[in-house]
Design a protein around this motif. Structure first.
Motif, PDB file in Angstrom:
ATOM      1  N   THR A  66      46.303  76.849 -71.326  1.00  0.00           N
ATOM      2  CA  THR A  66      44.743  77.849 -71.047  1.00  0.00           C
ATOM      3  C   THR A  66      44.429  78.347 -70.180  1.00  0.00           C
ATOM      4  O   THR A  66      43.610  79.088 -71.077  1.00  0.00           O
ATOM      5  CB  THR A  66      43.839  76.807 -71.072  1.00  0.00           C
ATOM      6  OG1 THR A  66      43.803  75.777 -70.207  1.00  0.00           O
ATOM      7  CG2 THR A  66      44.474  75.601 -72.498  1.00  0.00           C
ATOM      8  N   ALA A  68      43.269  78.285 -67.609  1.00  0.00           N
ATOM      9  CA  ALA A  68      42.692  77.488 -66.835  1.00  0.00           C
ATOM     10  C   ALA A  68      42.184  77.328 -65.321  1.00  0.00           C
ATOM     11  O   ALA A  68      43.956  77.260 -64.795  1.00  0.00           O
ATOM     12  CB  ALA A  68      41.898  76.247 -67.758  1.00  0.00           C
ATOM     13  N   SER A 103      37.201  72.118 -64.527  1.00  0.00           N
ATOM     14  CA  SER A 103      37.442  73.021 -64.923  1.00  0.00           C
ATOM     15  C   SER A 103      36.190  74.064 -64.927  1.00  0.00           C
ATOM     16  O   SER A 103      35.628  73.312 -65.394  1.00  0.00           O
ATOM     17  CB  SER A 103      38.936  73.742 -66.068  1.00  0.00           C
ATOM     18  OG  SER A 103      38.459  74.925 -65.848  1.00  0.00           O
ATOM     19  N   ALA A 105      35.740  76.655 -66.512  1.00  0.00           N
ATOM     20  CA  ALA A 105      35.856  77.210 -67.229  1.00  0.00           C
ATOM     21  C   ALA A 105      34.266  77.825 -68.290  1.00  0.00           C
ATOM     22  O   ALA A 105      33.867  76.111 -68.588  1.00  0.00           O
ATOM     23  CB  ALA A 105      36.994  77.223 -68.638  1.00  0.00           C
ATOM     24  N   GLU A 109      34.766  78.932 -73.777  1.00  0.00           N
ATOM     25  CA  GLU A 109      35.940  79.190 -73.488  1.00  0.00           C
ATOM     26  C   GLU A 109      36.509  77.809 -74.333  1.00  0.00           C
ATOM     27  O   GLU A 109      38.347  77.968 -74.560  1.00  0.00           O
ATOM     28  CB  GLU A 109      37.059  79.632 -72.261  1.00  0.00           C
ATOM     29  CG  GLU A 109      36.127  80.765 -71.897  1.00  0.00           C
ATOM     30  CD  GLU A 109      37.025  82.177 -72.847  1.00  0.00           C
ATOM     31  OE1 GLU A 109      38.253  81.751 -72.366  1.00  0.00           O
ATOM     32  OE2 GLU A 109      36.110  83.097 -72.842  1.00  0.00           O
ATOM     33  N   HIS A 110      36.196  77.205 -73.804  1.00  0.00           N
ATOM     34  CA  HIS A 110      36.638  75.687 -74.453  1.00  0.00           C
ATOM     35  C   HIS A 110      36.997  75.630 -75.974  1.00  0.00           C
ATOM     36  O   HIS A 110      38.120  75.052 -75.931  1.00  0.00           O
ATOM     37  CB  HIS A 110      35.515  75.032 -74.267  1.00  0.00           C
ATOM     38  CG  HIS A 110      34.722  73.993 -73.325  1.00  0.00           C
ATOM     39  ND1 HIS A 110      33.598  73.154 -72.752  1.00  0.00           N
ATOM     40  CD2 HIS A 110      35.376  75.206 -71.978  1.00  0.00           C
ATOM     41  CE1 HIS A 110      33.253  73.292 -71.450  1.00  0.00           C
ATOM     42  NE2 HIS A 110      34.070  74.749 -70.904  1.00  0.00           N
ATOM     43  N   ARG A 112      38.420  77.726 -77.555  1.00  0.00           N
ATOM     44  CA  ARG A 112      39.779  78.440 -77.498  1.00  0.00           C
ATOM     45  C   ARG A 112      40.859  77.772 -76.599  1.00  0.00           C
ATOM     46  O   ARG A 112      42.264  77.688 -76.567  1.00  0.00           O
ATOM     47  CB  ARG A 112      39.735  79.850 -76.773  1.00  0.00           C
ATOM     48  CG  ARG A 112      41.073  80.717 -76.148  1.00  0.00           C
ATOM     49  CD  ARG A 112      40.873  82.480 -75.351  1.00  0.00           C
ATOM     50  NE  ARG A 112      40.484  81.740 -74.294  1.00  0.00           N
ATOM     51  CZ  ARG A 112      41.667  80.257 -72.925  1.00  0.00           C
ATOM     52  NH1 ARG A 112      42.763  80.810 -73.894  1.00  0.00           N
ATOM     53  NH2 ARG A 112      40.817  80.175 -71.942  1.00  0.00           N
ATOM     54  N   MET A 113      40.319  77.435 -75.855  1.00  0.00           N
ATOM     55  CA  MET A 113      41.216  76.132 -74.483  1.00  0.00           C
ATOM     56  C   MET A 113      41.668  75.056 -75.768  1.00  0.00           C
ATOM     57  O   MET A 113      42.692  75.065 -75.459  1.00  0.00           O
ATOM     58  CB  MET A 113      40.462  76.004 -73.727  1.00  0.00           C
ATOM     59  CG  MET A 113      40.528  76.965 -72.532  1.00  0.00           C
ATOM     60  SD  MET A 113      39.196  76.039 -71.275  1.00  0.00           S
ATOM     61  CE  MET A 113      39.738  75.826 -70.283  1.00  0.00           C
ATOM     62  N   LYS A 116      44.980  76.631 -77.997  1.00  0.00           N
ATOM     63  CA  LYS A 116      45.714  76.518 -77.025  1.00  0.00           C
ATOM     64  C   LYS A 116      46.319  74.898 -77.037  1.00  0.00           C
ATOM     65  O   LYS A 116      47.994  75.077 -77.540  1.00  0.00           O
ATOM     66  CB  LYS A 116      45.613  77.443 -76.152  1.00  0.00           C
ATOM     67  CG  LYS A 116      46.785  77.877 -75.261  1.00  0.00           C
ATOM     68  CD  LYS A 116      47.462  79.122 -75.971  1.00  0.00           C
ATOM     69  CE  LYS A 116      48.507  79.478 -75.230  1.00  0.00           C
ATOM     70  NZ  LYS A 116      48.820  80.961 -75.671  1.00  0.00           N
TER      71      LYS A 116
END
Length: 188
Positions: A66, A68, A103, A105, A109-110, A112-113, A116
């Motif tokens: 990810t 991260a 993380s 992050a 962005e969560h 998207r992570m 993924k």
């Protein structure tokens, strides 16, 4: 000729033979439940430090997938005794491990992570068991999967409310019940 078989059809004799065979098999089955998911099935043997190393490697791999960063000072390993289906607790050293690390992050962005992870981990032997994206003022997401080979569970998602605590992203691993090498497995 067997008196029971006299006067019966071929189909009746076949059914009787099958019934007799099933009774013999059932009668020979052990009362000690050692089926794959039975209470006395052999547990995987793993030392605590090996389970922890595997959990750290797994969370680091998820972070790399990810893109991260991990915050090592937030990592925590929690070992607990295994609790059986009927609340039984053995005295043979068996344990489960819950390991997590955060993380920094940003919440944006969560989603998207977790997307993924949802696309990448099935190709690495994982079965996705849960996935959610929450649309709100503070985006959040949750992902869970099970490793088909060793039954380790992985989790990733938003933690923190965003109001009193900054939102972070968490990577976690939960092991199944494990038995230390050399320990004699207790039977129930």
């Amino acid at each position: 000729m067997n008196p029971v078989a006299r006067g019966t059809t071929a189909a009746g004799r076949a059914a009787l033979a099958v019934s007799t065979a099933l009774l013999l098999v059932a009668g020979c089955a052990s009362q000690d439940d050692t089926s794959p998911k039975g209470v006395n099935s052999p547990l995987p043997r793993t030392a605590r430090e090996d389970a922890l190393r595997s959990a750290k490697d797994t969370t680091a791999r998820m972070a790399r997938l990810t893109a991260a960063e991990l915050l090592p000072d937030t990592a925590k390993a929690v070992y607990e005794p295994c609790v059986g289906q009927n609340d039984e607790v053995a005295n043979d050293g068996r344990y489960t491990l819950f390991y997590y690390v955060y993380s920094p992050a940003p919440a944006a962005e969560h989603t998207r992570m977790v997307r993924k992870l949802r696309t990448q981990l099935p190709g690495q032997g994982y079965e996705v068991t849960s996935y959610r994206e929450f649309e709100s003022a503070t985006a959040s997401a949750v992902f869970r999967a099970r490793n088909k080979k060793n039954d380790y569970r992985v989790e990733a998602g938003t933690v923190g409310s965003g109001k009193s605590k900054p939102q972070r992203f968490s990577f976690a691993v939960r092991t199944p019940c494990l038995l230390p090498p050399g320990a004699q497995q207790q039977k129930f």
